[in-house]
Scaffold this motif. Structure first.
Motif, PDB file in Angstrom:
ATOM      1  N   HIS A   6       7.021  -6.671   2.348  1.00 43.08           N
ATOM      2  CA  HIS A   6       8.220  -6.863   1.327  1.00 43.08           C
ATOM      3  C   HIS A   6       8.074  -6.290   0.049  1.00 43.08           C
ATOM      4  O   HIS A   6       9.153  -5.906  -0.633  1.00 43.08           O
ATOM      5  N   SER A   7       7.052  -6.413  -0.480  1.00 39.78           N
ATOM      6  CA  SER A   7       6.777  -5.830  -1.836  1.00 39.78           C
ATOM      7  C   SER A   7       6.842  -4.345  -2.075  1.00 39.78           C
ATOM      8  O   SER A   7       6.700  -3.809  -3.182  1.00 39.78           O
ATOM      9  N   LEU A   8       6.714  -3.641  -0.847  1.00 43.03           N
ATOM     10  CA  LEU A   8       6.519  -2.253  -0.918  1.00 43.03           C
ATOM     11  C   LEU A   8       7.664  -1.390  -1.454  1.00 43.03           C
ATOM     12  O   LEU A   8       8.799  -1.657  -0.974  1.00 43.03           O
ATOM     13  N   ALA A   9       7.636  -0.413  -1.981  1.00 48.95           N
ATOM     14  CA  ALA A   9       8.939   0.505  -2.395  1.00 48.95           C
ATOM     15  C   ALA A   9       9.176   1.121  -1.173  1.00 48.95           C
ATOM     16  O   ALA A   9       8.311   1.181  -0.169  1.00 48.95           O
ATOM     17  N   ASP A  10      10.547   1.616  -1.016  1.00 48.58           N
ATOM     18  CA  ASP A  10      10.965   2.241   0.223  1.00 48.58           C
ATOM     19  C   ASP A  10      10.076   3.205   0.696  1.00 48.58           C
ATOM     20  O   ASP A  10       9.636   3.533   2.101  1.00 48.58           O
ATOM     21  N   ARG A  11       9.675   4.373  -0.304  1.00 47.48           N
ATOM     22  CA  ARG A  11       8.824   5.268   0.189  1.00 47.48           C
ATOM     23  C   ARG A  11       7.470   4.740   0.748  1.00 47.48           C
ATOM     24  O   ARG A  11       6.872   5.381   1.812  1.00 47.48           O
ATOM     25  N   GLU A  12       6.666   3.567   0.035  1.00 52.98           N
ATOM     26  CA  GLU A  12       5.496   3.337   0.706  1.00 52.98           C
ATOM     27  C   GLU A  12       5.588   2.654   1.771  1.00 52.98           C
ATOM     28  O   GLU A  12       5.082   2.713   2.777  1.00 52.98           O
ATOM     29  N   LEU A  13       6.725   1.902   2.171  1.00 50.80           N
ATOM     30  CA  LEU A  13       6.992   1.199   3.246  1.00 50.80           C
ATOM     31  C   LEU A  13       7.296   2.412   4.649  1.00 50.80           C
ATOM     32  O   LEU A  13       6.759   1.943   5.605  1.00 50.80           O
ATOM     33  N   ASP A  14       7.988   3.462   4.339  1.00 49.53           N
ATOM     34  CA  ASP A  14       7.972   4.595   5.291  1.00 49.53           C
ATOM     35  C   ASP A  14       6.693   5.037   5.569  1.00 49.53           C
ATOM     36  O   ASP A  14       6.323   5.327   6.629  1.00 49.53           O
ATOM     37  N   HIS A 423      11.059  -2.596   7.900  1.00 50.28           N
ATOM     38  CA  HIS A 423      11.902  -1.546   7.700  1.00 50.28           C
ATOM     39  C   HIS A 423      13.066  -1.420   8.205  1.00 50.28           C
ATOM     40  O   HIS A 423      14.167  -0.833   7.653  1.00 50.28           O
ATOM     41  N   ARG A 426      15.390  -3.513   5.952  1.00 50.58           N
ATOM     42  CA  ARG A 426      15.567  -2.759   4.584  1.00 50.58           C
ATOM     43  C   ARG A 426      16.857  -1.882   4.762  1.00 50.58           C
ATOM     44  O   ARG A 426      17.678  -1.557   4.141  1.00 50.58           O
TER      45      ARG A 426
END
Lengths: 437, 437
Positions: A6-14, A423, A426
């Protein structure tokens, strides 16, 4: 559940999702065929009872003045009842030694209640709606028996010292259709909870609206410690008698996970009235028990100490497998917040909890990768885990090598399912199936 | 029944009664303690399977690619199903090898029908009154199972080639509550009748009002010849399929009277649909069969020829006992017109008929003299022999010495009961109890 995802930025989650998919594809490419679905003993556990395969021997068939080969002795061999009476903390006269399957005894007991009622003024259970309480997570085969009779199952929470007694008290006091309850009081399946003496006393003494309320007390893992010694077995029949409810507990046990899984001896215990009721109906079904198999068990174990010595050998085989499972889970998904699990001191299972909403997905992914798991939800009535978060792991059967492969692979599936879920959340609740690999 | 007693003058009859009483008093004074109540094998018959007590041996547990020690194989070991499929003239895929008691299988099958119905559109049998046909004289434990479910039993005559088909046809065509029928088609218990193929075909093909009518076809004595070879076993499943009633027969058998009485293997056979129905319900009860015991039987017999060879050894022990019984009866009550009996070519029983109205009295007198007999009437539903004339003799268990004592004593009781009866009739219906000794 808050996770590091949950703490990841969108790009990191991708990137995490892409990475998990790649790991899963690599896992699939290995073409595994592993099975950790059921609590079956491993071949080396069965080898511990190899001597039993030649017992009792061709000139050994007399014990207790009984020719074990002929018909008769519906309550089982006195010597075996005495031996396991000591192991299970039950007076021999309250203990029946039966056939190879305690599940069958449970089914029979329920069918006798269903067809004939509990004796006295009580009507057959089939004559009105019946409900059973099921501490969850619990044992799928228990639930299946009651479901086969069309009994309504009511899930109640299993806490760290036993079923939630406050919830249960209110239910049984108010509803005369609640006739029974499933319990696995020691090292419960699958979460390895052992009931405290206080909870046991409360269950045995609580007010119930149904006068013929029965607790199906399945002591399946009474002596199956993974760490140290098993807890002292409560004398539930004595407690039940003390609190004025002698007929409430039906006690079950078996040697299936001690000797030959498919050829052990099962046990049934209860008050004098319950034993008479059970044997009365059983006498319509059978002319006696398989006393040769019972004699085989007496000769093999010798005495109650022999049972304890034998169970330590099982422990030596099983404990490393359980350690391996928890170590692999720690390594694979530890600290991530996407999974937690039990570290059982006895029994046959590790209860794994994954992110709510991902258990079915994890099991499906694992299947795709050649790793068979118990179906998600199987520890709940009707297979319905309302949180979709529980998975039962059965480490006993595979070799340590296969088990390591299976749990490492499972961790990959847990991570992918979690990344997919976060994801999709999000992305505004995009449906899981649209991100399936 | 006309007897030589009827031709006696009053004075001669008085003398006969006095003489019989004196003989009975002498019998009582011997203080016998003999038991010919049940069809239990004798110790020397059990000795025939002594080798089995050390089987399969401590390094033998694999067969058919299966580890016999673990859970699983609900339909039983393929090798054993093939072996006994040949013995019982049943295709292996139609035959399930189960636990130690065929009686238990019968009870289970009935309970599945009772609780769940026969599948398809059929309602549970418990949902409306159920009746069963019982050829008489018949097997008391069959009757007891159905009576335990509250099923109404309708006695139908058993003739020399099978049950009276005309009586049965009319009953089953007219009453949809008649859901089942008990049959022992070879060497029936207790009269040793073997059904003709025509009667079997008629039973399997007759019109029944109940669409879910089932024949409980208990082939308990299929290979249990006392004289020569057993008859060829009819392929009832094939006949049932030919006549368009594939699901009608439920076939049962067991090795209880071949190997270890209390530790044999039972069998269940039926159409594909019946096997699926049975295993579906059985899977709620059991995780598999005792495959070690099944492997033990495969190793012991080897093949179907091994079964036949083994049964000839039983014949050599049993045949002299049956000859002894009929010789003692001939000697004691032959030609008197007060008793007749079967001279069975197979099975476990001699069916004795005494003067109508004296069977209970004979059994009571024998008991007084220390000779335990199966209760009079036990071969009839509810223990009610309308003629009070049948007594089942079970010669297998006692030694030849004890058996001779028992039958000689029995003859004394038969003569006394007959003399009492004729005397009381002569005296204008004086009540029996007033002439009791």
């Amino acid at each position: 559940m808050s996770t590091s995802l949950h703490s990841l930025a969108d790009r990191e989650l991708d990137a995490e999702l892409t990475q998990c998919r790649a790991e899963f594809d690599a896992l699939k490419a290995r073409g595994l065929a592993l099975d950790i679905t059921r609590g079956k003993p491993a071949p080396d556990q069965l080898d511990l009872s190899a001597a039993m395969l030649a017992l009792p021997g061709d000139d050994d068939y007399m014990i207790d003045g009984i020719d074990c080969r002929n018909y008769g002795e519906l309550a089982g061999l006195p010597s075996l009842r005495a031996l396991f009476g000591e192991v299970l903390n039950i007076a021999p006269e309250s203990l029946v030694a039966g056939g190879t399957s305690s599940l069958e005894t449970m089914y029979d007991v329920l069918s006798f209640a269903w067809i004939h009622g509990m004796g006295g003024a009580g009507a057959p259970w089939s004559s009105s709606p019946v409900k059973f309480l099921c501490p969850v997570p619990g044992y799928d085969r228990h639930f299946a028996i009651t479901e086969a009779f069309g009994i309504e199952l009511i899930a109640v929470p299993l806490l760290s010292d036993g079923p939630d007694i406050d919830v249960i008290r209110e239910l049984v006091a108010g509803d005369p259709h609640i006739k029974g309850m499933w319990c696995v009081p020691i090292y419960s399946n699958p979460s390895a909870v052992t009931y405290s003496e206080q909870i046991a006393r409360d269950l045995l003494s609580m007010q119930t609206a149904a006068p013929d309320f029965r607790i199906f007390w399945d002591n399946a893992y009474a002596v199956h410690a993974l760490v140290g010694d098993a807890p002292e077995v409560l004398d539930v029949l004595a407690i039940a008698a003390q609190v004025g409810e002698p007929d409430r507990p039906f006690v079950f046990a078996s040697t299936s996970k001690m000797t030959i899984a498919g050829g052990g001896v099962s046990f049934f215990a209860g008050s004098g009235e319950n034993i008479a009721w059970y044997l009365g109906h059983l006498s319509q079904k059978r002319v006696g028990q398989d006393k040769i198999n019972q004699l085989r068990h007496v000769r093999f174990f010798g005495d109650a100490a022999g049972v304890r010595t034998h169970m330590r050998k099982h422990q030596q085989i099983l404990a490393p497998k359980f350690e391996l499972v928890t170590a692999a889970l720690r390594r694979g998904v530890g600290g991530s917040g996407i999974a937690s699990w039990t570290d059982p001191s006895g029994g046959y299972f590790v209860n794994l909890k994954v992110l709510p909403g991902t258990a079915r997905r994890v099991v499906a992914l694992a299947k795709e990768a050649g790793i068979a798991l118990t179906p998600a939800g199987s520890a709940f009535p009707s297979g319905n885990d309302p949180q979709d978060s529980h998975i039962r792991l059965a480490p006993s059967l595979p070799s340590e090598h296969d088990l390591r492969l299976a749990i490492d692979g499972l961790c990959t599936c847990i991570r992918l399912a979690a990344a997919e879920l976060v994801h999709s959340e999000r992305c505004g609740g995009m449906h899981l199936s649209s991100v399936s690999v």
